[in-house]
Design a protein around this motif. Structure first.
Motif, PDB file in Angstrom:
ATOM      1  N   HIS A 258      -7.169 -10.628  -2.492  1.00  0.00           N
ATOM      2  CA  HIS A 258      -5.986  -9.779  -2.121  1.00  0.00           C
ATOM      3  C   HIS A 258      -5.302  -9.340  -3.179  1.00  0.00           C
ATOM      4  CE1 HIS A 258      -7.666 -10.683   1.954  1.00  0.00           C
ATOM      5  NE2 HIS A 258      -6.858 -11.797   1.789  1.00  0.00           N
TER       6      HIS A 258
ATOM      7  N   ASN B 137      -4.050  -7.938   5.463  1.00  0.00           N
ATOM      8  CA  ASN B 137      -5.103  -8.948   5.369  1.00  0.00           C
ATOM      9  C   ASN B 137      -4.603 -10.238   5.201  1.00  0.00           C
ATOM     10  OD1 ASN B 137      -7.247  -6.864   4.972  1.00  0.00           O
ATOM     11  ND2 ASN B 137      -6.247  -6.450   3.046  1.00  0.00           N
TER      12      ASN B 137
ATOM     13  N   THR C 219     -10.398  -9.735  12.431  1.00  0.00           N
ATOM     14  CA  THR C 219      -9.823  -8.524  12.405  1.00  0.00           C
ATOM     15  C   THR C 219     -11.111  -7.476  12.573  1.00  0.00           C
ATOM     16  OG1 THR C 219     -10.522  -8.680  10.018  1.00  0.00           O
ATOM     17  CG2 THR C 219      -8.155  -9.386  10.573  1.00  0.00           C
TER      18      THR C 219
END
Length: 279
Positions: free
Chosen positions: A69, A95, A264
């Motif tokens: 990330h 995220n 997710t």
């Protein structure tokens, strides 16, 4: 307004709360690709290096690092840190960076939270530090539901996302401040929680005993599902939009310990996580 920290500069606001349930969020942008910064909160430090890797330290010891990330040096990135009863989860631009780490050791109020520029410069904006007490609410444009489940004696589960959702707690009981649901207990939520074709759903879970039917159910129904088969200890996640997306992953979820788990879904790809790790 936006705060600019030049090389070596720090910013340390004070925050007063007696709650260890916190949501800390802010936006950050690096001045150039070789910059880095750190954020100290109690005994934890979140650091981003110029190599594009994020690090988390507890009591000066590195406990996790990730280059999955990266923080964009051209645009503002959103950082959100959630402490729930001392357990930490961190999100970067929506995220999940990590979860399931404990414990946050908050000293007596007021608390110091510190940002430091470790390179040429860093921009900080939209700082929000909210204690997740039952009387407080957290506003967010994308979050549709947050249930801390810290009422302790109430028969309703109160949403702190700012959307005012109330879940009815049915046939469950509070044990030492934690909600215990046996095979006949559940939390009744509205069918429509506001999402359409993109959603993230996460929860803290600890298995106690063997459920009838063989599944520990966190979210039930094909529209939104998180469950754990007792026989395998996997996470089973599912979502339905125009078609059904469902799969089982991982293991070890019926060991009697707390686990942070969920998934997710971006409209086409579903990813499941156990304790911050993609499975």
């Amino acid at each position: 307004g936006t705060v600019y920290l030049s090389s070596g500069a720090t910013m340390t606001p004070h925050y007063t709360t007696d709650s260890e349930n916190l949501v800390i969020s802010f936006q950050t942008k690096l001045e150039d690709a070789n910059d880095s910064f750190s954020f100290d909160f109690s005994n934890f430090k979140l650091s981003y290096s110029s190599a594009g890797t994020s690090y988390l330290y507890r009591d000066s010891t590195e406990i996790i690092s990730s280059d999955s990330h990266p923080i964009d040096n051209l645009n503002f990135s959103n950082i959100k840190i959630i402490s729930n009863h001392g357990r930490i989860s961190i999100w970067i631009d929506g995220n999940l960076f990590m979860s399931g780490v404990d414990s946050l050791d908050l000293p007596p109020s007021p608390h110091d939270f510190s940002w430091e520029s470790l390179g040429t410069g860093v921009y900080i904006d939209n700082i929000s530090i909210v204690g997740q007490d039952k009387e407080k609410r957290l506003s967010s444009s994308s979050t549709t539901l947050i249930l801390p489940l810290n009422e302790g004696e109430d028969d309703s589960a109160h949403d702190i996302s700012g959307n005012g959702v109330v879940g009815d707690i049915l046939q469950a009981e509070w044990v030492d401040g934690e909600l215990y649901l046996d095979a006949n207990a559940w939390i009744d939520l509205p069918t429509d929680l506001g999402y359409t074709n993109e959603v993230s759903a996460f929860a803290w879970f600890k298995a106690v005993g063997s459920p009838p039917g063989g599944y520990h159910i966190i979210f039930g129904g094909q529209e939104l599902e998180i469950s754990i088969p007792q026989s395998t200890g996997e996470i089973r996640t599912g979502v339905y939009t125009n078609s059904r997306y469902v799969s089982n992953h991982g293991s070890g979820l019926v060991d009697g310990n707390w686990h942070h788990l969920g998934f997710t879904f971006d409209g086409s790809c579903k990813k499941s996580y156990i304790d911050g790790q993609f499975v």
